[in-house]
Write an enzyme that holds these catalytic residues in place. Structure first.
Site, PDB file in Angstrom:
ATOM      1  N   GLY A 283       0.855  -1.302  -0.042  1.00 35.45           N
ATOM      2  CA  GLY A 283       0.045  -0.274   0.399  1.00 35.45           C
ATOM      3  C   GLY A 283       1.012   1.352   0.357  1.00 35.45           C
ATOM      4  N   GLY A 284       0.691   2.670   0.116  1.00 35.16           N
ATOM      5  CA  GLY A 284       1.153   3.526   0.300  1.00 35.16           C
ATOM      6  C   GLY A 284       2.376   3.611   1.749  1.00 35.16           C
TER       7      GLY A 284
ATOM      8  N   LYS B 292       4.136  -8.123   8.220  1.00 33.32           N
ATOM      9  CA  LYS B 292       3.953  -5.862   7.635  1.00 33.32           C
ATOM     10  C   LYS B 292       5.130  -5.046   8.241  1.00 33.32           C
ATOM     11  CE  LYS B 292       0.378  -2.482   7.256  1.00 33.32           C
ATOM     12  NZ  LYS B 292      -0.399  -1.365   7.754  1.00 33.32           N
TER      13      LYS B 292
ATOM     14  N   ASP C 209      -5.717   1.995   5.239  1.00 29.47           N
ATOM     15  CA  ASP C 209      -5.774   1.170   3.387  1.00 29.47           C
ATOM     16  C   ASP C 209      -7.274   0.706   2.960  1.00 29.47           C
ATOM     17  OD1 ASP C 209      -2.815   1.328   3.201  1.00 29.47           O
ATOM     18  OD2 ASP C 209      -2.056  -0.331   4.054  1.00 29.47           O
TER      19      ASP C 209
END
Length: 150
Positions: free
Chosen positions: A23-24, A43, A147
Site C-alpha cells: 500500500g502507500g 508487514k 488502506d
C-alpha cells in the site's frame, strides 16, 4: 529493501515465501513461522519511504498500529487479524520494523469482485457490515486504517 522468497528473518524463525501486496505505506509478505510450522503475514514499511523527510513519523504510526492491534488481543474481534509478534530486523545497513500477524487464507475483496463480477446488495452488505464493525472497533482505540478503499 525487498525480501525475496527464502529470505530468513529472526535467525531462521521466519522464512519469506513471497510478497502479498503493498500500500502507500507498507508491504506485506507471506512467511513461514518455523516454530509453529504455520504461515504468517509480515508487514513492514516500504523502503521508498526512507527518503521521505516524514519517515520517522510513518514509523511511529506503524509502531502505534502494532501496539493497538496487540491491545485487541484482550478483546479480539472476529474480523481483525491477530498479532503474533513485533520486532526490528537488520537488513544490510538498514533496520526494518516488522509486524507479524496471523495469515488468513482467502481472497481480498478486489479479487472476489474480479472473479464473480458485481456483487448483489445482499452479498455486498454481508461483507461490508463485518468490515465496518471491525473498523469501528479499531477506530475506537484511536487508530485510523489508511488502506481502506471503496
Amino acid at each position: 529493501m525487498h525480501w525475496n522468497p527464502g529470505h530468513e528473518l529472526q535467525n531462521g524463525r521466519l522464512i519469506i515465501q513471497g510478497s502479498l501486496g503493498h500500500g502507500g505505506f507498507g508491504i506485506t509478505y507471506k512467511a513461514l513461522h518455523t516454530g509453529f510450522n504455520a504461515p504468517v503475514v509480515i508487514k513492514t514499511p516500504n523502503a521508498f519511504l526512507r527518503n521521505d523527510p516524514e519517515y520517522l513519523k510513518y514509523v511511529d504510526r506503524f509502531i502505534r498500529e502494532a501496539q493497538i492491534l496487540a491491545r485487541l488481543e484482550n478483546d479480539p474481534h472476529p474480523h481483525i487479524v491477530r498479532v503474533k509478534d513485533f520486532f526490528k530486523e537488520k537488513f544490510g545497513t538498514e533496520t526494518a520494523h516488522c509486524l507479524v500477524m496471523e495469515f488468513i487464507e482467502g481472497k481480498n475483496l478486489l479479487e472476489l469482485v474480479q472473479e464473480r463480477g458485481r456483487l448483489s446488495e445482499t452479498n455486498a452488505l454481508g461483507l461490508i457490515c463485518p468490515i465496518a464493525e471491525a473498523l469501528g472497533q479499531f477506530h475506537g482505540l484511536g487508530a485510523v486504517h489508511r488502506d481502506v478503499t471503496p
